[in-house]
Every structure is written in structure tokens, then in C-alpha cells.
Design a protein around this motif. Structure first.
Motif, PDB file in Angstrom:
ATOM      1  N   VAL A   1      -8.702   3.550  -6.492  1.00 46.45           N
ATOM      2  CA  VAL A   1      -9.548   2.644  -6.670  1.00 46.45           C
ATOM      3  C   VAL A   1      -8.908   1.313  -6.558  1.00 46.45           C
ATOM      4  O   VAL A   1      -9.235   0.332  -5.806  1.00 46.45           O
ATOM      5  CB  VAL A   1     -10.325   2.721  -8.034  1.00 46.45           C
ATOM      6  CG1 VAL A   1     -10.856   1.223  -8.338  1.00 46.45           C
ATOM      7  CG2 VAL A   1     -11.220   3.973  -8.251  1.00 46.45           C
ATOM      8  N   PRO A   2      -7.778   0.967  -7.220  1.00 48.48           N
ATOM      9  CA  PRO A   2      -6.918  -0.215  -6.794  1.00 48.48           C
ATOM     10  C   PRO A   2      -6.484  -0.566  -5.670  1.00 48.48           C
ATOM     11  O   PRO A   2      -6.510  -1.587  -5.138  1.00 48.48           O
ATOM     12  CB  PRO A   2      -5.738   0.022  -7.870  1.00 48.48           C
ATOM     13  CG  PRO A   2      -6.094   1.033  -9.194  1.00 48.48           C
ATOM     14  CD  PRO A   2      -6.920   1.995  -8.277  1.00 48.48           C
ATOM     15  N   LEU A   3      -6.203   0.555  -4.931  1.00 47.68           N
ATOM     16  CA  LEU A   3      -5.967   0.661  -3.441  1.00 47.68           C
ATOM     17  C   LEU A   3      -7.027  -0.011  -2.625  1.00 47.68           C
ATOM     18  O   LEU A   3      -6.969  -0.946  -1.714  1.00 47.68           O
ATOM     19  CB  LEU A   3      -5.456   1.894  -3.017  1.00 47.68           C
ATOM     20  CG  LEU A   3      -4.991   1.859  -1.484  1.00 47.68           C
ATOM     21  CD1 LEU A   3      -3.715   0.848  -1.169  1.00 47.68           C
ATOM     22  CD2 LEU A   3      -4.511   3.253  -0.907  1.00 47.68           C
ATOM     23  N   VAL A   4      -8.478   0.685  -2.948  1.00 46.58           N
ATOM     24  CA  VAL A   4      -9.636   0.323  -2.298  1.00 46.58           C
ATOM     25  C   VAL A   4      -9.977  -1.365  -2.659  1.00 46.58           C
ATOM     26  O   VAL A   4      -9.953  -2.060  -1.596  1.00 46.58           O
ATOM     27  CB  VAL A   4     -10.835   1.169  -2.537  1.00 46.58           C
ATOM     28  CG1 VAL A   4     -11.917   0.527  -2.007  1.00 46.58           C
ATOM     29  CG2 VAL A   4     -10.254   2.326  -2.179  1.00 46.58           C
TER      30      VAL A   4
ATOM     31  N   PHE B   1     -10.787  -6.698   0.912  1.00 44.57           N
ATOM     32  CA  PHE B   1     -10.698  -8.120   1.340  1.00 44.57           C
ATOM     33  C   PHE B   1      -9.489  -8.914   1.958  1.00 44.57           C
ATOM     34  O   PHE B   1      -9.626  -9.271   2.845  1.00 44.57           O
ATOM     35  CB  PHE B   1     -11.579  -9.033   0.222  1.00 44.57           C
ATOM     36  CG  PHE B   1     -12.719  -8.595  -0.265  1.00 44.57           C
ATOM     37  CD1 PHE B   1     -13.781  -8.938   0.483  1.00 44.57           C
ATOM     38  CD2 PHE B   1     -13.181  -8.185  -1.565  1.00 44.57           C
ATOM     39  CE1 PHE B   1     -15.063  -8.819  -0.093  1.00 44.57           C
ATOM     40  CE2 PHE B   1     -14.379  -7.666  -2.050  1.00 44.57           C
ATOM     41  CZ  PHE B   1     -15.419  -8.233  -1.148  1.00 44.57           C
ATOM     42  N   ALA B   2      -8.485  -8.209   1.433  1.00 44.96           N
ATOM     43  CA  ALA B   2      -7.467  -8.990   1.656  1.00 44.96           C
ATOM     44  C   ALA B   2      -6.968  -8.872   3.071  1.00 44.96           C
ATOM     45  O   ALA B   2      -6.459 -10.006   3.509  1.00 44.96           O
ATOM     46  CB  ALA B   2      -6.003  -8.323   0.755  1.00 44.96           C
TER      47      ALA B   2
ATOM     48  N   CYS C   1       0.847  -1.208   0.041  1.00 45.32           N
ATOM     49  CA  CYS C   1       0.141   0.123   0.160  1.00 45.32           C
ATOM     50  C   CYS C   1       0.632   1.244  -0.080  1.00 45.32           C
ATOM     51  O   CYS C   1       0.573   2.293  -0.655  1.00 45.32           O
ATOM     52  CB  CYS C   1      -1.005   0.025   1.238  1.00 45.32           C
ATOM     53  SG  CYS C   1      -2.219  -1.334   1.286  1.00 45.32           S
ATOM     54  N   VAL C   2       1.916   1.311   0.826  1.00 40.16           N
ATOM     55  CA  VAL C   2       2.935   2.481   0.935  1.00 40.16           C
ATOM     56  C   VAL C   2       3.422   2.521  -0.564  1.00 40.16           C
ATOM     57  O   VAL C   2       3.445   3.767  -0.980  1.00 40.16           O
ATOM     58  CB  VAL C   2       4.041   2.215   1.956  1.00 40.16           C
ATOM     59  CG1 VAL C   2       4.986   3.207   1.871  1.00 40.16           C
ATOM     60  CG2 VAL C   2       3.010   2.210   3.403  1.00 40.16           C
ATOM     61  N   ALA C   3       3.941   1.468  -1.043  1.00 39.19           N
ATOM     62  CA  ALA C   3       4.511   1.587  -2.458  1.00 39.19           C
ATOM     63  C   ALA C   3       3.525   2.481  -3.358  1.00 39.19           C
ATOM     64  O   ALA C   3       3.813   3.197  -4.127  1.00 39.19           O
ATOM     65  CB  ALA C   3       5.187   0.412  -3.040  1.00 39.19           C
TER      66      ALA C   3
ATOM     67  N   LEU D   1      -9.248  -8.870  -5.812  1.00 41.49           N
ATOM     68  CA  LEU D   1      -9.282  -8.289  -7.136  1.00 41.49           C
ATOM     69  C   LEU D   1     -10.839  -9.294  -7.831  1.00 41.49           C
ATOM     70  O   LEU D   1     -11.563  -8.624  -8.215  1.00 41.49           O
ATOM     71  CB  LEU D   1      -8.408  -8.218  -7.797  1.00 41.49           C
ATOM     72  CG  LEU D   1      -7.029  -7.292  -7.262  1.00 41.49           C
ATOM     73  CD1 LEU D   1      -5.871  -7.202  -8.373  1.00 41.49           C
ATOM     74  CD2 LEU D   1      -7.706  -6.044  -7.506  1.00 41.49           C
ATOM     75  N   ALA D   2     -10.361 -10.431  -7.628  1.00 44.10           N
ATOM     76  CA  ALA D   2     -11.507 -11.411  -8.208  1.00 44.10           C
ATOM     77  C   ALA D   2     -12.774 -11.384  -7.849  1.00 44.10           C
ATOM     78  O   ALA D   2     -13.841 -11.211  -8.463  1.00 44.10           O
ATOM     79  CB  ALA D   2     -10.865 -12.826  -8.259  1.00 44.10           C
ATOM     80  N   ALA D   3     -12.798 -11.013  -6.382  1.00 43.24           N
ATOM     81  CA  ALA D   3     -14.305 -10.786  -5.930  1.00 43.24           C
ATOM     82  C   ALA D   3     -14.809  -9.679  -6.094  1.00 43.24           C
ATOM     83  O   ALA D   3     -15.868  -9.416  -6.398  1.00 43.24           O
ATOM     84  CB  ALA D   3     -14.032 -10.861  -4.200  1.00 43.24           C
ATOM     85  N   PHE D   4     -14.275  -8.608  -6.238  1.00 40.35           N
ATOM     86  CA  PHE D   4     -14.728  -7.335  -6.844  1.00 40.35           C
ATOM     87  C   PHE D   4     -15.273  -7.405  -8.260  1.00 40.35           C
ATOM     88  O   PHE D   4     -16.188  -7.132  -8.576  1.00 40.35           O
ATOM     89  CB  PHE D   4     -13.590  -6.298  -6.654  1.00 40.35           C
ATOM     90  CG  PHE D   4     -13.756  -5.290  -5.706  1.00 40.35           C
ATOM     91  CD1 PHE D   4     -14.720  -4.302  -5.424  1.00 40.35           C
ATOM     92  CD2 PHE D   4     -13.099  -5.574  -4.540  1.00 40.35           C
ATOM     93  CE1 PHE D   4     -14.927  -3.428  -4.470  1.00 40.35           C
ATOM     94  CE2 PHE D   4     -13.206  -4.606  -3.391  1.00 40.35           C
ATOM     95  CZ  PHE D   4     -14.061  -3.737  -3.243  1.00 40.35           C
ATOM     96  N   ILE D   5     -14.591  -8.312  -8.894  1.00 40.72           N
ATOM     97  CA  ILE D   5     -14.999  -8.317 -10.477  1.00 40.72           C
ATOM     98  C   ILE D   5     -16.381  -9.343 -10.369  1.00 40.72           C
ATOM     99  O   ILE D   5     -17.380  -8.939 -10.941  1.00 40.72           O
ATOM    100  CB  ILE D   5     -13.934  -8.975 -11.245  1.00 40.72           C
ATOM    101  CG1 ILE D   5     -12.802  -8.222 -11.247  1.00 40.72           C
ATOM    102  CG2 ILE D   5     -14.333  -9.665 -12.684  1.00 40.72           C
ATOM    103  CD1 ILE D   5     -11.569  -8.653 -12.075  1.00 40.72           C
ATOM    104  N   GLN D   6     -16.262 -10.360  -9.502  1.00 36.81           N
ATOM    105  CA  GLN D   6     -17.408 -11.329  -9.542  1.00 36.81           C
ATOM    106  C   GLN D   6     -18.791 -10.522  -8.844  1.00 36.81           C
ATOM    107  O   GLN D   6     -19.826 -10.992  -9.483  1.00 36.81           O
ATOM    108  CB  GLN D   6     -16.949 -12.476  -8.978  1.00 36.81           C
ATOM    109  CG  GLN D   6     -18.246 -13.694  -8.673  1.00 36.81           C
ATOM    110  CD  GLN D   6     -17.756 -14.881  -8.208  1.00 36.81           C
ATOM    111  OE1 GLN D   6     -16.587 -14.922  -7.790  1.00 36.81           O
ATOM    112  NE2 GLN D   6     -18.848 -15.628  -8.201  1.00 36.81           N
ATOM    113  N   TYR D   7     -18.388  -9.738  -7.669  1.00 36.00           N
ATOM    114  CA  TYR D   7     -19.500  -9.231  -7.050  1.00 36.00           C
ATOM    115  C   TYR D   7     -19.815  -7.587  -7.284  1.00 36.00           C
ATOM    116  O   TYR D   7     -20.260  -6.886  -6.297  1.00 36.00           O
ATOM    117  CB  TYR D   7     -19.466  -9.416  -5.433  1.00 36.00           C
ATOM    118  CG  TYR D   7     -19.684 -10.917  -5.140  1.00 36.00           C
ATOM    119  CD1 TYR D   7     -20.773 -11.430  -5.041  1.00 36.00           C
ATOM    120  CD2 TYR D   7     -18.459 -11.814  -5.389  1.00 36.00           C
ATOM    121  CE1 TYR D   7     -21.025 -12.768  -4.786  1.00 36.00           C
ATOM    122  CE2 TYR D   7     -18.655 -13.339  -4.897  1.00 36.00           C
ATOM    123  CZ  TYR D   7     -19.974 -13.752  -4.748  1.00 36.00           C
ATOM    124  OH  TYR D   7     -20.128 -14.993  -4.370  1.00 36.00           O
TER     125      TYR D   7
END
Length: 260
Positions: free
Chosen positions: A147-150, A155-156, A100-102, A175-181
Motif C-alpha cells: 500500500v505505501p508503495l502505491v 501521484f509522485a 521504490c527499489v529500496a 501521501l497528503a492527497a491520498f489522505i484528503q481524497y
């Protein structure tokens, strides 16, 4: 075989669970929201601890999910209990925080010029409408970059802390869960946001009525209202993070406690 819930039934169930969880212990959740706002919004801006905050953010989110999980199953737990539970995964949570910091550093590099423009706008004598018009594209760019950070931290952290996922697997699964749901998550977010806005409006009406009797008191109440709404919003969003983790990844219950 149980039928898969429709999108709207899933959204309805999540919103009901979020409200029910908040109503269980509103004082506790407002304190949790206070910790969230203080350590990850106010403190970094005051003393420049932005990167330390992002390093510790996954561990905090795992603790928050753990508190809601325990309330959901009717188990009393304190901070020490949850710290002991996530202790074996703490290094992985710090690893997730380092990612996240990077990413935040990358955002800072990509938006360095935009930050200078916003600073110049803040010092300029342009009207608020003109300043908003010029800053709007910059704010949209920043939101898109976040958005990618969120997507990663939604879930992670809980997957790492409570289901022993590796950091890489947790990020991929998140990331997969966001795509599916995507639709139920988006609609639930909109619903929770509307609840927050409605609460702010109703509280604002009450403050306005009190301000008519005493302007100094009205100003003080308005400050309290804004701060309370920040805590309320944080508490509801953390509850949303828990219920979506619980249902999408079948989050394990502690001590085999089952809901009725």
C-alpha cells in the motif's frame, strides 16, 4: 465561486472521464497497457529484472500520464515528444525509482519466510481450499505492505515530471492527497474494478457460448480473453491515475490548450 463537488459527483465525473478517454483511442491505450504488463509484470518474472523495473516504473508512469493528458486536451504526441518533456526530470524520476527499489527490498526481507511458506504450499499435496486458507494471511500481509508503495507512485511521478516537484515534496504531496481524497479515490477504484469485472463476465459468457461449438477454440479464446482483460484493466487504471492527478493537483496543460 464554484462549489466543491460532493464525493459521489467527483467519483461519477472521474469514472465518466476514464471511460471517455479510453473510448477515444482504445487501441493506443491497450498497447500502453501491454507495455505496462510486459515490462512491469511479465518481464521481471521471466528474467529477474524486478528491481530494474521498479527503478524505471516512475518514468513509465509519468509517460503514461503524459499520453493521457495529451489525449485529454486533443494534442497529438508521440513517445519522443514526451521523452523530451520529462528529460529534465529524469534523474529525479530515477531517484524516485531508487526509493521504490529500496522499499521493495525491504518487503522482500520482511516476507522472506512467507515466500518460503508459499513455495512449500505450492509443492504440497493439500487441496486448493486448504492451500488458499493457509496462504490468505500471507497475501493480505503482502498487499498491506504494498500500500505505501502505491500511495507514493500514484501521484509522485507526474508531480516530478510535469510540475517540477522535488522527490521529497512529491512523496509528501502524494501521501497528503491520498489522505484528503481517500473516499473518492477508493470509490473510483471500486467502480473501475467493477467495470473490469463486468467486462470480463460478459466476455466470459461469449467465450462459453463459442466453447460449446468448439472446445479447442474455446480454450484459445479464454487465454486471449484473460490477456486482453489484463491490458484493459491496466489501461483503465492508468487513465484513473491521470484524471486524479489532473483534478487534485491541477495538472498544467501543454501549450495552454483548454478543454471546452
Amino acid at each position: 465561486m464554484q462549489a466543491k463537488p460532493t464525493i459521489f459527483s467527483q467519483v461519477n465525473a472521474w469514472v465518466r472521464d476514464i471511460i471517455a478517454l479510453f473510448r477515444q483511442k482504445p487501441g493506443k491505450w491497450m498497447l500502453l497497457g501491454l507495455a505496462h504488463v510486459f515490462f512491469f509484470a511479465m518481464l521481471p518474472g521471466l528474467i529477474g529484472l524486478k528491481f530494474v523495473s521498479f527503478l524505471l516504473l516512475p518514468a513509465f508512469l509519468a509517460l503514461a500520464v503524459g499520453f493521457y493528458r495529451d489525449a485529454d486536451v486533443g494534442r497529438d504526441s508521440d513517445l519522443g515528444d514526451l521523452l523530451n518533456e520529462i528529460k529534465p526530470s529524469f534523474r529525479k524520476l530515477l531517484g524516485l525509482g531508487a526509493i521504490c527499489v529500496a522499499y521493495v527490498l525491504l518487503i522482500n526481507i520482511l516476507t522472506a519466510e512467507d515466500a518460503m511458506k508459499l513455495e512449500a504450499l505450492a509443492r504440497s499435496e493439500e487441496s486448493p481450499e486448504q492451500a488458499l486458507e493457509q496462504s490468505f494471511p500471507i497475501l493480505v500481509k503482502l498487499m498491506l505492505l504494498l500500500v505505501p508503495l502505491v500511495l507514493v507512485i500514484w501521484f509522485a511521478p507526474a508531480l516530478v515530471a510535469f510540475q517540477q516537484y522535488s522527490v521529497v515534496r512529491a512523496i509528501k504531496s502524494s501521501l497528503a492527497a491520498f489522505i484528503q481524497y481517500l473516499l473518492p479515490l477508493l470509490l473510483t477504484w471500486v467502480s473501475v474494478t467493477l467495470i473490469i469485472m463486468l467486462s470480463m463476465t460478459l466476455a466470459g459468457v461469449l467465450v462459453g457460448m463459442l466453447s460449446a461449438a468448439s472446445k479447442p477454440m474455446g480454450g484459445l479464446l479464454m487465454l486471449v480473453l484473460v490477456f486482453a482483460c489484463m491490458l484493459f484493466a491496466s489501461a483503465l487504471m492508468l487513465a484513473f491515475q491521470y484524471v486524479s492527478n489532473r483534478d487534485i493537483f491541477k495538472m498544467p496543460r501543454p501549450d495552454r490548450v483548454e478543454l471546452l
